[in-house]
Design an enzyme around this catalytic site. Structure first.
Site, PDB file in Angstrom:
ATOM      1  CD  GLU A   1      27.237  38.185  40.233  1.00 37.11           C
ATOM      2  OE1 GLU A   1      28.262  38.418  40.897  1.00 37.11           O
ATOM      3  OE2 GLU A   1      27.205  38.270  39.001  1.00 37.11           O
TER       4      GLU A   1
ATOM      5  CE  LYS B   1      29.914  40.962  34.209  1.00 38.28           C
ATOM      6  NZ  LYS B   1      30.061  39.761  35.036  1.00 38.28           N
TER       7      LYS B   1
HETATM    8  N1  PSU Z   1      30.333  42.318  37.887  1.00 40.61           N
HETATM    9  C1  PSU Z   1      31.280  43.263  38.019  1.00 40.61           C
HETATM   10  N2  PSU Z   1      32.545  42.892  38.198  1.00 40.61           N
HETATM   11  C2  PSU Z   1      32.913  41.595  38.254  1.00 40.61           C
HETATM   12  C3  PSU Z   1      31.890  40.615  38.108  1.00 40.61           C
HETATM   13  C4  PSU Z   1      30.640  41.027  37.934  1.00 40.61           C
HETATM   14  O1  PSU Z   1      30.978  44.425  37.934  1.00 40.61           O
HETATM   15  O2  PSU Z   1      34.074  41.306  38.443  1.00 40.61           O
HETATM   16  C5  PSU Z   1      32.263  39.182  38.220  1.00 40.61           C
HETATM   17  C6  PSU Z   1      31.192  38.106  38.037  1.00 40.61           C
HETATM   18  O3  PSU Z   1      30.817  37.751  39.334  1.00 40.61           O
HETATM   19  C7  PSU Z   1      31.959  36.976  37.372  1.00 40.61           C
HETATM   20  C8  PSU Z   1      33.385  37.422  37.576  1.00 40.61           C
HETATM   21  O4  PSU Z   1      31.674  35.773  37.980  1.00 40.61           O
HETATM   22  O5  PSU Z   1      33.313  38.812  37.441  1.00 40.61           O
HETATM   23  C9  PSU Z   1      34.402  36.910  36.659  1.00 40.61           C
HETATM   24  O6  PSU Z   1      35.616  37.532  36.976  1.00 40.61           O
HETATM   25  P1  PSU Z   1      37.000  36.775  36.725  1.00 40.61           P
HETATM   26  O7  PSU Z   1      37.253  36.855  35.263  1.00 40.61           O
HETATM   27  O8  PSU Z   1      37.990  37.524  37.550  1.00 40.61           O
HETATM   28  O9  PSU Z   1      36.780  35.361  37.210  1.00 40.61           O
END
Ligand code: PSU
Ligand code: MN
Length: 305
Positions: free
Chosen positions: A21, A155
């Site tokens: 990713e 996370k």
């Molecule tokens: N790493 C970061 N910031 C992010 C993410 C990863 O420093 O925003 C990403 C990952 O790619 C994950 C996503 O898939 O955050 C999920 O964010 P959301 O809750 O907006 O879907």
């Protein structure tokens, strides 16, 4: 969608490929460290005999397998955005440049014919989702995409218990890698349990083949904890997280910006130690992802029917 030259050749020849990713590159790490980590990630995967395919969008072109110069462009692009799967069409139409989330990367990897994908931590149910409805699009994506996703759990800024419940409801297979303790991204143990575990890349490959043979639609999440000697000390983690959550509340930030904001605050509170842990998490997942990809390529699956 364009496949990088090395990626197209590897897929055609049945060589192992690992999708990576790029939100970690565009939003997770500050420049110039972001580019160094992306380049190091590619080298690490190659050293294990696997072709890396970092996914991203450059001036509206969706690329699976960014070249070195393209990684550099993405890492430094002013106005780079965070792209989930649903954001891709308009990003293409408007010529946007951005990193892809787990949802978008899983979608594009699958479409390219890549079975295994490594990330840092999954998105999931945000704290307070009962009123905000903020749940990552990673979850429904994992419900419908038959890919192996190697991550250090979800996370820790999220509501981990609720995320595990949603993964169960959505039918996403989840296995701890050599553990029943569900990892918490920065910390090896989130305090939540994962019912199933696998012990080796061979077992992950066997589970993925079984999922294909049984016709299950969704992903197999391999929850791979950061080694304990590389984790953020749990007390330091908990204090930084509490601070970050309070700051989010005070700033009234939500939506797509919530995750990057929280991770940045954790970084501020830990004097960048969390950044090093984030890199360690990613390395650990790339290593396991590459081993799984190699295992799958050694004995490829022919889809039934
Ligand atoms: N790493 C970061 N910031 C992010 C993410 C990863 O420093 O925003 C990403 C990952 O790619 C994950 C996503 O898939 O955050 C999920 O964010 P959301 O809750 O907006 O879907
Ligand atoms: Mn969201």
């Amino acid at each position: 969608m364009r496949l990088g030259a090395g990626v197209a050749a590897a897929l055609a020849a049945g060589h192992p490929v690992l999708a990576c990713e790029s939100t970690i590159l565009t939003h997770g790490l500050p420049a110039p460290r972001n580019l160094a980590v992306a380049a190091e990630a590619e080298d690490l995967v190659r050293s294990l005999g696997v072709v890396p395919a970092t996914v991203g969008v450059l001036d509206g072109e969706v690329v699976v397998g960014l070249s070195g110069p393209e990684l550099e462009r993405l890492a430094g692009a002013p106005g780079r955005v965070k792209l989930s799967a649903r954001d891709l069409p308009v990003a293409v139409a408007t010529g946007a440049t951005g990193g892809t989330t787990v949802a978008a990367t899983a979608h594009l990897a699958h479409r390219a014919g890549i079975a295994v994908f490594a990330t840092g931590g999954l998105g999931g149910v945000h704290r307070g989702a009962a009123t905000t409805f903020d749940e990552s699009a990673d979850l429904p994506a994992l419900a419908s995409l038959p890919v192996v996703v190697v991550s250090a759990g979800v996370k820790s800024v999220l509501d981990v218990a609720a995320t595990l419940e949603r993964l169960e409801t959505l039918g996403v297979s989840v296995a701890g890698y050599r553990t029943h303790a569900f990892p918490g991204f920065y910390v090896a143990d989130s305090g939540h349990r994962v019912g199933q575990r696998v012990e080796s890349p061979q077992q992950v490959a066997a589970a993925w083949r079984a999922a294909r043979a049984l016709g299950l639609p969704g992903a197999l999440v391999v929850a791979n904890p950061v080694p304990r000697d590389e984790q953020l000390p749990p007390a330091e983690h908990d204090a930084a997280l509490a601070d970050a959550l309070a700051a989010l509340d005070a700033a009234g930030i939500g939506g797509q910006d919530a995750t990057p904001f929280l991770l940045q605050r954790v970084r501020d509170a830990t004097g960048d130690r969390s950044l090093e842990v984030n890199v360690a998490v990613y390395r650990n997942n790339l290593t396991l992802g590459a081993r799984i990809a190699a295992e799958l390529a050694a004995d490829p699956v022919t889809p039934p029917g």
